[in-house]
Design a protein around this motif. Structure first.
Motif, short mmCIF file in Angstrom:
data_model
loop_
_atom_site.label_atom_id
_atom_site.label_comp_id
_atom_site.label_asym_id
_atom_site.label_seq_id
_atom_site.Cartn_x
_atom_site.Cartn_y
_atom_site.Cartn_z
N GLY A 44 -147.15 -23.96 -79.00
CA GLY A 44 -148.59 -23.70 -78.74
C GLY A 44 -149.24 -24.62 -78.00
N ASN A 45 -148.71 -26.12 -78.03
CA ASN A 45 -149.31 -27.19 -77.60
C ASN A 45 -149.27 -27.03 -76.05
OD1 ASN A 45 -149.67 -28.92 -79.84
ND2 ASN A 45 -147.57 -29.49 -79.94
N PHE A 46 -148.65 -26.29 -75.37
CA PHE A 46 -148.65 -26.15 -73.97
C PHE A 46 -148.96 -24.98 -73.56
CE2 PHE A 46 -146.05 -30.00 -74.45
CZ PHE A 46 -146.87 -30.91 -73.84
N LEU A 47 -148.04 -23.97 -73.69
CA LEU A 47 -148.20 -22.54 -73.07
C LEU A 47 -148.28 -21.52 -73.84
CD1 LEU A 47 -148.01 -21.39 -70.17
CD2 LEU A 47 -145.34 -20.86 -70.58
N PRO A 48 -149.26 -20.75 -74.02
CA PRO A 48 -149.69 -19.80 -75.04
C PRO A 48 -148.70 -18.37 -74.94
CG PRO A 48 -151.01 -19.51 -72.95
CD PRO A 48 -150.31 -20.73 -72.96
N THR A 56 -155.20 -8.12 -68.80
CA THR A 56 -154.28 -9.25 -69.01
C THR A 56 -154.76 -10.37 -68.22
OG1 THR A 56 -152.53 -8.13 -69.85
CG2 THR A 56 -151.73 -10.09 -68.84
N GLU A 57 -154.85 -9.97 -66.75
CA GLU A 57 -155.26 -11.13 -65.95
C GLU A 57 -156.67 -11.63 -66.21
OE1 GLU A 57 -154.57 -8.61 -62.32
OE2 GLU A 57 -152.72 -9.13 -62.26
N GLU A 58 -157.73 -10.82 -66.74
CA GLU A 58 -158.94 -11.48 -67.02
C GLU A 58 -158.91 -12.16 -68.34
OE1 GLU A 58 -162.99 -11.63 -66.99
OE2 GLU A 58 -161.78 -10.71 -65.66
N THR A 59 -158.19 -11.81 -69.24
CA THR A 59 -158.27 -12.44 -70.47
C THR A 59 -157.46 -13.91 -70.28
OG1 THR A 59 -156.21 -11.29 -71.28
CG2 THR A 59 -158.28 -10.66 -72.12
N GLY A 60 -156.63 -13.83 -69.13
CA GLY A 60 -155.67 -14.93 -68.84
C GLY A 60 -156.44 -16.13 -68.06
N LYS A 61 -157.57 -15.69 -67.92
CA LYS A 61 -158.52 -16.91 -67.16
C LYS A 61 -158.73 -18.05 -67.82
CE LYS A 61 -161.14 -13.75 -63.92
NZ LYS A 61 -162.36 -13.24 -63.52
N ILE A 62 -158.73 -19.13 -67.10
CA ILE A 62 -159.20 -20.65 -67.87
C ILE A 62 -160.22 -21.14 -67.98
CG2 ILE A 62 -158.38 -23.15 -67.49
CD1 ILE A 62 -155.62 -22.32 -66.22
N LYS A 63 -160.63 -21.32 -69.07
CA LYS A 63 -162.00 -21.68 -69.32
C LYS A 63 -161.94 -23.36 -69.80
CE LYS A 63 -166.15 -21.34 -72.01
NZ LYS A 63 -166.70 -20.38 -73.29
N ILE A 64 -162.42 -24.31 -69.08
CA ILE A 64 -162.45 -25.75 -69.68
C ILE A 64 -163.49 -25.75 -70.65
CG2 ILE A 64 -162.97 -28.11 -68.80
CD1 ILE A 64 -160.40 -26.84 -67.57
N SER A 120 -157.34 -16.95 -73.44
CA SER A 120 -157.31 -15.73 -74.45
C SER A 120 -157.68 -16.31 -75.80
CB SER A 120 -156.04 -15.17 -74.30
OG SER A 120 -155.77 -14.73 -73.29
N GLY A 121 -158.77 -17.19 -76.00
CA GLY A 121 -159.39 -17.37 -77.32
C GLY A 121 -158.52 -18.67 -77.83
N LYS A 122 -157.35 -19.10 -76.97
CA LYS A 122 -156.43 -20.17 -77.66
C LYS A 122 -156.76 -21.42 -76.86
CE LYS A 122 -152.95 -17.16 -79.56
NZ LYS A 122 -151.34 -16.95 -79.55
N ASN A 123 -156.62 -22.49 -77.44
CA ASN A 123 -157.08 -23.98 -77.00
C ASN A 123 -155.74 -24.79 -76.78
OD1 ASN A 123 -159.71 -23.71 -77.09
ND2 ASN A 123 -159.65 -24.17 -79.42
N TYR A 124 -155.64 -25.18 -75.51
CA TYR A 124 -154.68 -25.93 -75.01
C TYR A 124 -155.01 -27.25 -74.18
CZ TYR A 124 -152.49 -21.62 -75.92
OH TYR A 124 -152.44 -20.29 -76.69
#
Length: 304
Positions: free
Chosen positions: A93-97, A110-118, A155-159
């Motif tokens: 989980g440190n790198f790729l969800p 999937t493509e919508e929830t896969g967007k990256i949010k800084i 998708s709600g997870k932090n990286y």
């Protein structure tokens, strides 16, 4: 790599939705017909989509290279790694969800929830990122000057990863197993008011240039990093203002085609790829010189 005891098994990994996985890697299907999702291949450069995922069977096939299989087969080729390392990557989980399983969502969601949010940025400090920078041959001081450590949400997870900001405020993001970017997408320009400018395809090529340039007197030049060859047309607008434009694009079909187009536009465009002839790009050249110090030819370096 230290393997965790609770990493995914091969069977568990094969249940990961390939369409969702590709979306999280930054690849969006160009067309969807029933269960067939077509892409421009993530494994090679091409003009026509030849990479297809059968979502009901969760398998892929690349007509351009004549290979296909499960997510395991794809991951080995894409990440250039081994099965144990890939399984660890998919578990880490440190790198790729990890993505949702087939049937839990549709491709559009999937493509919508896969967007990256800084969600934040700071000075580079993560040991894993610092090690990755070193493995790419980039001096830490150079990376710290131009990059930030960004924290992002998918998708709600932090990286987290190495972030290189573009002119619109988005980031190109890299870590050992992740290559993508946040919106808005754009070029990056760094100006000191010079009438000369150096152009790079990606920011690791730009950082590699800085590492090589340290061996010689620093020329006065501006910089433009495309962040994607798709922005070349857009880049032509600011490049019109310069008397000389030095191109350090990749030594592959796409890079050469772009360089040839620029050379046909004006004599002020200069192809500098001869500096790293025989290598894929500037970073590949930098690593080869680092690993083979006796092959360094300072007289042959043409910087700026």
């Amino acid at each position: 790599m230290n393997f965790r005891k609770n990493r995914l098994s091969t069977g568990q990994a094969k249940q990961i939705d390939l369409v969702a996985y590709l979306a999280l890697l930054g690849y969006k299907s160009s067309k969807v017909r029933n269960n067939s999702h077509w892409y421009y291949s993530p494994l090679h450069q091409e003009k026509t989509p030849s990479f297809v995922v059968n979502r009901s069977k969760n398998v892929w096939y690349d007509f351009g290279i004549g290979k296909g299989g499960s997510i395991i087969d794809f991951g080995i080729l894409y990440h250039k790694t081994t099965i144990p390392e890939l399984l660890q990557l998919l578990s880490d989980g440190n790198f790729l969800p990890l993505v949702q399983r087939p049937g839990s969502t549709n491709a559009e969601k999937t493509e919508e929830t896969g967007k990256i949010k800084i969600v934040g940025n700071s000075k580079l400090s993560s040991p894993s990122l610092l090690s990755y920078i070193e493995s790419r041959g980039i001096p830490l001081a150079t990376a710290e000057q131009y990059c930030r450590e960004v924290r992002f949400e998918i998708s709600g997870k932090n990286y987290f990863g190495i972030g290189f900001q573009n002119d619109s405020g988005g980031y190109e993001i890299r870590n050992p197993y992740f290559k993508s970017g946040s919106s808005p997408k754009d070029i990056t320009t760094l100006s000191i008011g010079s009438d000369s400018i150096a152009v790079f395809e990606g920011f690791f090529d730009f950082l590699s240039y800085q590492a090589i340039r340290e061996e010689l007197p620093r020329p006065s030049t501006d910089y433009l990093i495309l962040n994607s060859l798709s922005f070349f047309e857009k880049a032509l607008v600011p490049l019109k203002e310069y008397q000389s434009v030095h191109l350090y694009l990749d030594n592959n079909d796409a890079g050469r085609k772009c360089t040839e187009k620029a050379l046909s536009i004006s004599a002020k465009f200069k192809d500098e790829s001869g500096l790293y002839r025989g290598h894929e790009d500037l970073n590949d050249f930098l690593l080869a010189r680092r690993n083979n110090p006796f092959k360094k030819q300072r007289k042959g370096l043409r910087i700026g």
